[in-house]
Scaffold this motif. Structure first.
Motif, short mmCIF file in Angstrom:
data_model
loop_
_atom_site.label_atom_id
_atom_site.label_comp_id
_atom_site.label_asym_id
_atom_site.label_seq_id
_atom_site.Cartn_x
_atom_site.Cartn_y
_atom_site.Cartn_z
N THR A 243 0.84 -1.19 0.00
CA THR A 243 0.00 0.00 0.00
C THR A 243 0.88 1.24 0.00
O THR A 243 2.03 1.20 0.43
CB THR A 243 -0.95 0.03 1.21
OG1 THR A 243 -1.96 1.01 0.99
CG2 THR A 243 -0.20 0.37 2.50
N VAL A 244 0.33 2.31 -0.49
CA VAL A 244 0.96 3.63 -0.38
C VAL A 244 0.04 4.55 0.41
O VAL A 244 0.44 5.21 1.34
CB VAL A 244 1.27 4.22 -1.76
CG1 VAL A 244 1.86 5.63 -1.64
CG2 VAL A 244 2.25 3.33 -2.52
N GLN A 245 -1.23 4.56 0.05
CA GLN A 245 -2.17 5.47 0.69
C GLN A 245 -3.03 4.79 1.75
O GLN A 245 -3.80 5.48 2.43
CB GLN A 245 -3.05 6.12 -0.37
CG GLN A 245 -2.27 7.12 -1.23
CD GLN A 245 -3.09 7.69 -2.36
OE1 GLN A 245 -3.06 7.18 -3.48
NE2 GLN A 245 -3.82 8.74 -2.09
N GLY A 246 -2.93 3.47 1.89
CA GLY A 246 -3.70 2.78 2.90
C GLY A 246 -2.96 2.65 4.22
O GLY A 246 -1.82 3.11 4.39
N ASN A 247 -3.60 1.98 5.17
CA ASN A 247 -3.06 1.83 6.52
C ASN A 247 -1.91 0.82 6.57
O ASN A 247 -0.96 1.00 7.31
CB ASN A 247 -4.18 1.40 7.47
CG ASN A 247 -3.72 1.33 8.91
OD1 ASN A 247 -3.34 2.33 9.50
ND2 ASN A 247 -3.74 0.13 9.48
N ALA A 248 -2.01 -0.25 5.80
CA ALA A 248 -1.00 -1.30 5.80
C ALA A 248 -1.14 -2.10 4.51
O ALA A 248 -2.16 -2.03 3.83
CB ALA A 248 -1.17 -2.22 7.01
N ASP A 249 -0.12 -2.89 4.19
CA ASP A 249 -0.15 -3.68 2.96
C ASP A 249 -1.35 -4.64 2.94
O ASP A 249 -1.86 -4.96 1.87
CB ASP A 249 1.14 -4.48 2.81
CG ASP A 249 2.36 -3.59 2.57
OD1 ASP A 249 2.17 -2.39 2.28
OD2 ASP A 249 3.48 -4.10 2.69
#
Length: 405
Positions: A243-249
Motif C-alpha cells: 500500500t501507499v495510501q492505505g493503513n497497511a499492505d
C-alpha cells in the motif's frame, strides 16, 4: 469478515454502536423525498461554487482543497485537475445556467496540455471529467479530438507482458519496477469510449486486458483490494503487493475499494463481461457489510485503522461508492438493485446532512467536509477535496436520472 484477525465481528458491531449519531438531522433527512434531496444538494452546490469560482477563476491552476484556510490550487499535471471543470459541467447539466457552462468551458480549455502528458496514467480522470462531460453535453468536436488524443497518449503506458497500464513513473526512493494501483481502473473508460469513437479495437483490448489482470492480482478472497501490485516488466511476474495510501499492505483502504467498485461496474457497462459484474457485486458486498462501516455509511479512511472509531472519515469514498452503486443497481436483479439504491441514498442523505455538507460560504467554497487524501503522508486529512464534490454531484444526478426511468 475482515482481514484483521485480532478483531471479531462482535468487536466491529461494538464500534458501530460507539459512532456518534446526528439523530435530529438524520430524522429530518429521512423524511425528505429523493427529489428534494437532489434539489437541495444541487442548490447547495450552486451557492458554494458561486463563492468558490470568483476566488480562483482569475488565477492559474485548479482548486483542489483547502490548506491553512486558503484554497489550494494545483497545476494541470495534477491528477485531480479535471474534477473542478467536471463539477462545473455537472452544475450546468443540473441547472441549465449558462454561467456554469461558461466556467466549465474556461476550465476545460485549461486542461489542454493533459492530452499529451505521457508521464502518468490519470488521463481518464483528468480528461474524462472535463472534456468527457463537456463533449457529452455539448458535442463540441474539439472535445472529442482531445479525448482521442488522450487515449492515444494513455496506451503508451501499456505493457503487453504485464497486461496492464503502468500507473506511476518510478519514484526516486522506490524499488518498484512496474507499479499498478487499483485507482487505474478508473482510467479505462477513456479507452473503451475511444475504441468506439475511433473504431480502434486496440484501445478496448488494452482496457479489457488491464481489467482482467487487475481482477486476477489485486483482489483478496473477501472482495477487498490491495492498493498497489508491482510487476516485472520483462516477465509480467508479481514482485510485490503493497500500500501507499492505505493503513497497511494487508489493510483495506476505503477509497481503493470505491475505485474498484466503480471501475468494475463501469467496465461491465462497457463490455458486458460477466466476470466484471461479479467482481462489482463482491466489492459491494465487502463494503456494505463490513462490520466497521459506521452507521451513517461514510467509511473511515481505511477499514483496518487500529484507531477506529477515532480514525478520520473519507467522504470522498462514500461519494464514489454511492455513484457506483446507483449504476450497479441498473445491472442487478430487482431485490439487489433496491438494496444498492437504498444504501447509496442513505450515503447521500448522510453526505447532504450538516455533518458533511458545508454551510454556505464555509469550507473554502467546496461542498463536502471530512475527506481524507493521503493519511500515511500526513496530507489532506479531514479536508474538502475536489473529487469528493465531483462524485457527490454525479451521484445526485444519477439518482435524479434513475427516478425518471
Amino acid at each position: 469478515m475482515t482481514r484483521n484477525n485480532s478483531r471479531t465481528l462482535l468487536a466491529g458491531i461494538a464500534l458501530l454502536a460507539a459512532v456518534p449519531t446526528l439523530a435530529p438531522e438524520f430524522a429530518q433527512a429521512a423524511a425528505e423525498s429523493n427529489a428534494a434531496l437532489v434539489k437541495r444538494g444541487i442548490d447547495a452546490a450552486a451557492k458554494q461554487y458561486a463563492t468558490l469560482l470568483p476566488k480562483v477563476q482569475n488565477k492559474e491552476g485548479f482548486p483542489r482543497t483547502v490548506e491553512n484556510g486558503d484554497v489550494k490550487q494545483v497545476g494541470v499535471k495534477d491528477w485531480t485537475s479535471g474534477f473542478f471543470p467536471g463539477s462545473l459541467w455537472y452544475l450546468f447539466e443540473a441547472t441549465g445556467d449558462k454561467q456554469w457552462r461558461a466556467a466549465a468551458q474556461d476550465y476545460t480549455a485549461r486542461m489542454a496540455p493533459a492530452k499529451f502528458d505521457k508521464s502518468q496514467h490519470d488521463l481518464g480522470f483528468m480528461l474524462g471529467a472535463s472534456y468527457g462531460n463537456g463533449y457529452r453535453l455539448t458535442k463540441d468536436p474539439s472535445y472529442r479530438d482531445a479525448l482521442l488524443a488522450g487515449a492515444t497518449t494513455l496506451v503508451t503506458r501499456y505493457n503487453p507482458k504485464v497486461g496492464s497500464i503502468q500507473s506511476w513513473d518510478l519514484w526516486k526512493n522506490s524499488n518498484w519496477a512496474f507499479p499498478v494501483i487499483i485507482d487505474n481502473m478508473m482510467n479505462l473508460e477513456l479507452l473503451t469510449w475511444s475504441a468506439r469513437e475511433a473504431k480502434e479495437p486496440y484501445y478496448r483490448e488494452v482496457a479489457v486486458t488491464h481489467a482482467d489482470t487487475t481482477l486476477k492480482n489485486h483482489f483478496r478472497p473477501d472482495g477487498s483490494s490491495v492498493h498497489l501490485v508491482d510487476y516485472d516488466p520483462q516477465t509480467g511476474s508479481i514482485r510485490g503487493k503493497v500500500t501507499v495510501q492505505g493503513n497497511a499492505d494487508t489493510s483495506s483502504w476505503a477509497r481503493g475499494q470505491a475505485w474498484g467498485l466503480y471501475g468494475y461496474t463501469m467496465m461491465y457497462r462497457e463490455t458486458k463481461k460477466p466476470e466484471f459484474l461479479e467482481q462489482a457485486h463482491r466489492i459491494a458486498a465487502f463494503f456494505m457489510n463490513h462490520p466497521r462501516l459506521p452507521a451513517d455509511k461514510v467509511p473511515y479512511w481505511d477499514f483496518d485503522d487500529a484507531t477506529i472509531p477515532n480514525a478520520p472519515r473519507d467522504s470522498s469514498a462514500a461519494a464514489i461508492t454511492a455513484s457506483a452503486l446507483l449504476e450497479l443497481a441498473g445491472f442487478s436483479d430487482k431485490a439487489t438493485a433496491q438494496k444498492y439504491r437504498d444504501f447509496a441514498i442513505a450515503q447521500l442523505r448522510s453526505l447532504a446532512s450538516p455533518a458533511y455538507l458545508a454551510a454556505p460560504g464555509e469550507n473554502g467554497g467546496f461542498l463536502l467536509k471530512h475527506a481524507t487524501g493521503h493519511k500515511p503522508a500526513g496530507k489532506e486529512i479531514d479536508v474538502p477535496l475536489n473529487y469528493a464534490d465531483y462524485y457527490f454531484l454525479e451521484a445526485l444526478l444519477r439518482l435524479k436520472a434513475s427516478a425518471t426511468h
